[in-house]
Design a protein around this motif. Structure first.
Motif, short mmCIF file in Angstrom:
data_model
loop_
_atom_site.label_atom_id
_atom_site.label_comp_id
_atom_site.label_asym_id
_atom_site.label_seq_id
_atom_site.Cartn_x
_atom_site.Cartn_y
_atom_site.Cartn_z
N GLU A 139 6.28 13.90 -18.97
CA GLU A 139 7.05 15.11 -18.72
C GLU A 139 7.58 15.71 -20.02
OE1 GLU A 139 8.83 13.89 -14.42
OE2 GLU A 139 9.50 12.69 -16.15
N PRO A 140 6.79 16.61 -20.61
CA PRO A 140 7.23 17.25 -21.86
C PRO A 140 8.40 18.20 -21.61
CG PRO A 140 5.11 18.14 -21.17
CD PRO A 140 5.47 17.06 -20.20
N GLU A 141 9.25 18.34 -22.62
CA GLU A 141 10.33 19.33 -22.58
C GLU A 141 9.69 20.68 -22.91
OE1 GLU A 141 13.43 17.96 -25.20
OE2 GLU A 141 13.46 15.99 -24.23
N PRO A 179 8.57 16.94 -27.60
CA PRO A 179 9.46 15.89 -27.10
C PRO A 179 9.14 15.68 -25.62
CG PRO A 179 10.67 17.49 -28.40
CD PRO A 179 9.31 18.06 -28.17
N THR A 180 8.96 14.43 -25.23
CA THR A 180 8.44 14.13 -23.90
C THR A 180 9.09 12.87 -23.33
OG1 THR A 180 6.30 15.08 -24.52
CG2 THR A 180 6.30 13.59 -22.63
N VAL A 239 5.98 13.39 -29.07
CA VAL A 239 4.52 13.32 -28.96
C VAL A 239 3.91 14.30 -29.96
CG1 VAL A 239 2.54 13.70 -27.44
CG2 VAL A 239 4.60 12.56 -26.56
N ASN A 240 3.00 13.78 -30.76
CA ASN A 240 2.25 14.56 -31.73
C ASN A 240 0.78 14.45 -31.36
OD1 ASN A 240 4.26 15.20 -34.10
ND2 ASN A 240 4.69 13.13 -33.39
N GLU A 241 0.14 15.57 -31.18
CA GLU A 241 -1.28 15.58 -30.86
C GLU A 241 -1.98 16.58 -31.77
OE1 GLU A 241 -2.22 15.93 -26.75
OE2 GLU A 241 -0.82 14.36 -26.18
N VAL A 270 5.57 9.01 -30.87
CA VAL A 270 6.54 8.33 -31.72
C VAL A 270 7.82 8.14 -30.92
CG1 VAL A 270 7.89 8.49 -33.85
CG2 VAL A 270 5.54 9.39 -33.79
N PRO A 271 8.31 6.90 -30.77
CA PRO A 271 9.56 6.71 -30.03
C PRO A 271 10.69 7.54 -30.66
CG PRO A 271 8.53 4.60 -30.50
CD PRO A 271 7.78 5.65 -31.28
N ALA A 272 11.47 8.19 -29.82
CA ALA A 272 12.54 9.06 -30.32
C ALA A 272 13.81 8.29 -30.62
CB ALA A 272 12.82 10.18 -29.31
#
Length: 140
Positions: A78-80, A99-100, A118-120, A137-139
Motif C-alpha cells: 500500500e503505497p502512500e 513510501p509504502t 520503496v525504490n524501483e 529500504v526499511p523506513a
C-alpha cells in the motif's frame, strides 16, 4: 530503446505501471506482476532484480518465485499515493520512489505492517515502460 527525453506522458505511464504493480501485489496476482516486469531481448542479460536487506533475487523467474512464495500468506502493498515520485534518470530509465506500507504474515497467522521506502527502476522497452529493479529500504 528509444532515444528521446522522458515526457509528462511517460511519467504518467510509469506511475500507472507502479500502481498496477501495487494492485497486483495486494491481489496476489502473479500474472499482474509478470506483466509489469521487464523482459530481456534475445541475447541480452535479464535486467530484473529485487534486492532487500534480507534477500536478493536475480532475474525475472527468481523475482516471480519470490512473489509466489509471499502470496501464500498475507501480503498487502500500500503505497502512500501522494508521496510517489517519478524521477527521470535518462531518456530510458526512471527512478520510482514510494513510501509504502507492506503487511505480511503466514497463512492463517498474525499480520505485521512495516513501512518501507520503496525504490524501483523502470526502463523503456519495446512494450512500454517496465520494472527492472525493486529495492525496498526499511523506513525505521
Amino acid at each position: 530503446m528509444v532515444d528521446q527525453a522522458i515526457t509528462q506522458a511517460d511519467v504518467a505511464e510509469i506511475r500507472a505501471l507502479f500502481l498496477r504493480q501495487a494492485a497486483a501485489e495486494s491481489a496476489h496476482d502473479i500474472r499482474g506482476i509478470d506483466a509489469v516486469l521487464a523482459r530481456a531481448l534475445p541475447g541480452q542479460s535479464d535486467p530484473v532484480n529485487f534486492v532487500a536487506r534480507a534477500y536478493r533475487f536475480w532475474g525475472r523467474e527468481a523475482v516471480l518465485e519470490h512473489f509466489r512464495s509471499v502470496f501464500e500468506g498475507t501480503w498487502r502493498f500500500e503505497p502512500e499515493m501522494e508521496e510517489i515520485k517519478v524521477l527521470p534518470i535518462s531518456a530510458d530509465v526512471a527512478h520510482i520512489f514510494a513510501p509504502t506500507n507492506i503487511t505480511t504474515g503466514l497463512a492463517g497467522g498474525s499480520e505485521t505492517t512495516y513501512r518501507f521506502l520503496v525504490n524501483e527502476f523502470a526502463v523503456r522497452t519495446h512494450d512500454g515502460w517496465r520494472i527492472a529493479s525493486i529495492v525496498p529500504v526499511p523506513a525505521q
